[in-house]
Design a protein around this motif. Structure first.
Motif, short mmCIF file in Angstrom:
data_model
loop_
_atom_site.label_atom_id
_atom_site.label_comp_id
_atom_site.label_asym_id
_atom_site.label_seq_id
_atom_site.Cartn_x
_atom_site.Cartn_y
_atom_site.Cartn_z
N SER A 94 0.76 -1.18 -0.06
CA SER A 94 0.07 0.13 0.03
C SER A 94 0.70 1.35 -0.07
CB SER A 94 -0.87 0.01 1.37
OG SER A 94 -1.82 -1.09 1.12
N VAL A 95 0.49 2.14 -0.85
CA VAL A 95 1.24 3.60 -1.04
C VAL A 95 0.33 4.58 -0.32
CG1 VAL A 95 2.41 5.12 -2.71
CG2 VAL A 95 2.56 2.67 -2.96
N ARG A 96 1.00 5.36 0.52
CA ARG A 96 0.33 6.41 1.16
C ARG A 96 0.81 7.85 0.76
NH1 ARG A 96 -0.45 1.92 4.09
NH2 ARG A 96 -2.49 1.44 4.54
N ALA A 97 1.65 7.93 -0.31
CA ALA A 97 2.23 9.25 -0.66
C ALA A 97 2.43 9.27 -2.13
CB ALA A 97 3.64 9.63 -0.05
N PHE A 98 2.00 9.98 -2.79
CA PHE A 98 2.01 10.10 -4.36
C PHE A 98 2.80 11.08 -5.06
CE2 PHE A 98 -1.65 7.51 -2.96
CZ PHE A 98 -1.40 6.33 -3.73
N GLU A 99 3.48 10.55 -6.05
CA GLU A 99 4.03 11.90 -6.71
C GLU A 99 2.92 12.72 -7.83
OE1 GLU A 99 6.93 10.25 -9.50
OE2 GLU A 99 8.24 10.05 -7.63
N ASP A 100 3.18 13.69 -8.28
CA ASP A 100 2.34 14.45 -9.16
C ASP A 100 2.70 14.16 -10.59
OD1 ASP A 100 0.54 16.05 -10.37
OD2 ASP A 100 1.50 17.92 -9.82
N ARG A 101 2.51 12.86 -11.04
CA ARG A 101 2.80 12.53 -12.39
C ARG A 101 1.49 11.69 -12.96
NH1 ARG A 101 7.36 8.06 -12.02
NH2 ARG A 101 6.82 6.83 -13.95
N GLN A 102 1.21 11.80 -14.09
CA GLN A 102 0.22 11.27 -14.84
C GLN A 102 0.33 9.78 -15.09
OE1 GLN A 102 -2.94 12.75 -15.64
NE2 GLN A 102 -2.17 14.52 -14.75
N ILE A 103 -0.78 9.24 -14.89
CA ILE A 103 -0.69 7.62 -15.17
C ILE A 103 -1.37 7.61 -16.49
CG2 ILE A 103 -1.78 5.50 -14.90
CD1 ILE A 103 -2.43 6.39 -11.92
N PRO A 104 -0.47 6.77 -17.49
CA PRO A 104 -0.85 6.73 -18.97
C PRO A 104 -2.23 5.96 -19.15
CG PRO A 104 1.55 5.91 -18.64
CD PRO A 104 0.73 6.07 -17.21
N LYS A 105 -2.93 6.70 -20.20
CA LYS A 105 -4.24 5.99 -20.37
C LYS A 105 -4.17 4.71 -20.72
CE LYS A 105 -8.50 7.34 -23.06
NZ LYS A 105 -8.80 8.14 -24.04
N GLU A 106 -3.26 4.11 -21.14
CA GLU A 106 -3.54 2.51 -21.90
C GLU A 106 -3.21 1.69 -20.46
OE1 GLU A 106 -0.66 4.86 -22.97
OE2 GLU A 106 -2.14 5.50 -24.55
N GLU A 107 -2.38 2.35 -19.51
CA GLU A 107 -2.16 1.61 -18.42
C GLU A 107 -3.63 1.48 -17.60
OE1 GLU A 107 1.53 2.47 -16.66
OE2 GLU A 107 2.61 1.94 -18.47
N ILE A 116 -5.75 -1.47 -16.20
CA ILE A 116 -6.17 -1.62 -14.77
C ILE A 116 -7.65 -1.75 -14.56
CG2 ILE A 116 -6.03 -0.68 -12.45
CD1 ILE A 116 -3.73 0.81 -13.47
N LEU A 117 -8.32 -0.90 -15.45
CA LEU A 117 -9.87 -1.09 -15.23
C LEU A 117 -10.15 -2.46 -15.98
CD1 LEU A 117 -10.39 2.56 -16.19
CD2 LEU A 117 -11.28 1.36 -14.04
N LYS A 118 -9.74 -2.85 -17.05
CA LYS A 118 -10.06 -4.14 -17.69
C LYS A 118 -9.85 -5.12 -16.57
CE LYS A 118 -9.61 -7.11 -21.71
NZ LYS A 118 -9.00 -6.90 -23.00
N ALA A 119 -8.83 -5.33 -15.98
CA ALA A 119 -8.41 -6.04 -14.73
C ALA A 119 -9.53 -6.22 -13.59
CB ALA A 119 -7.09 -5.72 -14.04
N ALA A 120 -10.23 -5.19 -13.36
CA ALA A 120 -11.24 -4.97 -12.44
C ALA A 120 -12.50 -5.76 -13.19
CB ALA A 120 -11.60 -3.52 -12.25
N GLN A 121 -12.75 -5.53 -14.38
CA GLN A 121 -13.98 -6.03 -14.94
C GLN A 121 -13.65 -7.76 -15.04
OE1 GLN A 121 -13.62 -3.82 -18.58
NE2 GLN A 121 -16.09 -3.13 -18.08
N ALA A 163 -2.86 -5.32 -10.92
CA ALA A 163 -2.65 -4.78 -12.10
C ALA A 163 -1.94 -3.44 -12.01
CB ALA A 163 -3.95 -4.37 -12.75
N ALA A 164 -2.32 -2.62 -11.03
CA ALA A 164 -1.39 -1.12 -11.00
C ALA A 164 0.00 -1.51 -10.51
CB ALA A 164 -2.09 -0.51 -9.76
N HIS A 165 0.23 -2.48 -9.62
CA HIS A 165 1.59 -2.74 -9.31
C HIS A 165 2.40 -3.45 -10.38
CE1 HIS A 165 4.60 -3.95 -6.75
NE2 HIS A 165 4.72 -5.33 -6.89
N SER A 166 1.77 -4.30 -11.32
CA SER A 166 2.51 -4.74 -12.24
C SER A 166 2.85 -3.81 -13.31
CB SER A 166 1.52 -5.88 -13.28
OG SER A 166 0.61 -5.12 -13.85
N PHE A 167 2.23 -2.63 -13.44
CA PHE A 167 2.78 -1.38 -14.13
C PHE A 167 3.78 -0.32 -13.24
CE2 PHE A 167 -1.38 -2.47 -16.40
CZ PHE A 167 -0.93 -2.68 -17.66
#
Length: 172
Positions: free
Chosen positions: A13-26, A30-35, A107-111
């Motif tokens: 679990s990560v509780r501090a994030f950078e201000d960096r965009q997540i690529p749309k493809e990734e 991740i959303l496909k993995a949820a489905q 899925a997020a972790h895999s990216f």
């Protein structure tokens, strides 16, 4: 060790994030993995709602914090959140959403994207102000919000010693 086990055993679990965009493809992967998560009787009555505006995320965090009496609540200021909701009368809706959240985290972790489960929305989703916001995001009133996956690239942090506990019993 195979790649699946490596991913399972190294996710944190990560509780501090950078201000960096997540690529749309990734994010889409991740959303496909949820489905593709298991759902009771394969009903798939869930909905995954994505917020990509950091200002919007903080507005929701403030409303949740107000509803729960938690001043300065931020949800750790992620880059993206995925709100998992399900029909209120879906007998296994909360279980289905938990499976989907786990798929999201793995899925997020895999990216190389960090994540953390935010569970406070479950207790605040029917607060009138919070519900108005959820409605504005397209979450129907007949849905309960069971969790949030907060996503983003992890801010640098000192490594922590890992300790996992819990009883394992073989009852053959």
């Amino acid at each position: 060790m195979n790649a699946v086990m490596e991913n399972l055993l190294t996710r944190r679990s990560v509780r501090a994030f950078e201000d960096r965009q997540i690529p749309k493809e990734e994010l889409n992967a991740i959303l496909k993995a949820a489905q593709y998560a298991p759902s009771a009787m394969n009903r798939q009555t869930w909905q995954f709602t994505v917020l990509r505006s950091r200002a919007g995320i903080q507005e929701l965090a403030a409303a949740i914090g107000e509803a729960l009496g938690r001043e300065n609540y931020t949800m750790y200021e992620p880059q993206v959140i995925i709100i998992t909701s399900n029909l209120r009368d879906a007998r296994f809706g909360i279980d289905d959403n938990a499976c989907a959240l786990e798929n999201i985290f793995l899925a997020a972790h895999s990216f190389g994207i960090g994540s953390v489960w935010i569970n406070q929305l479950r207790d605040a989703c029917d607060d009138p102000k919070v519900r108005r916001m959820l409605r504005s995001y397209g979450i129907p009133d007949d849905h309960a919000a069971y969790g949030i996956a907060a996503l983003g690239y992890a801010a640098p942090a000192a490594p922590k010693e890992l300790s996992k506990t819990g009883k394992i019993v073989f009852a053959d």
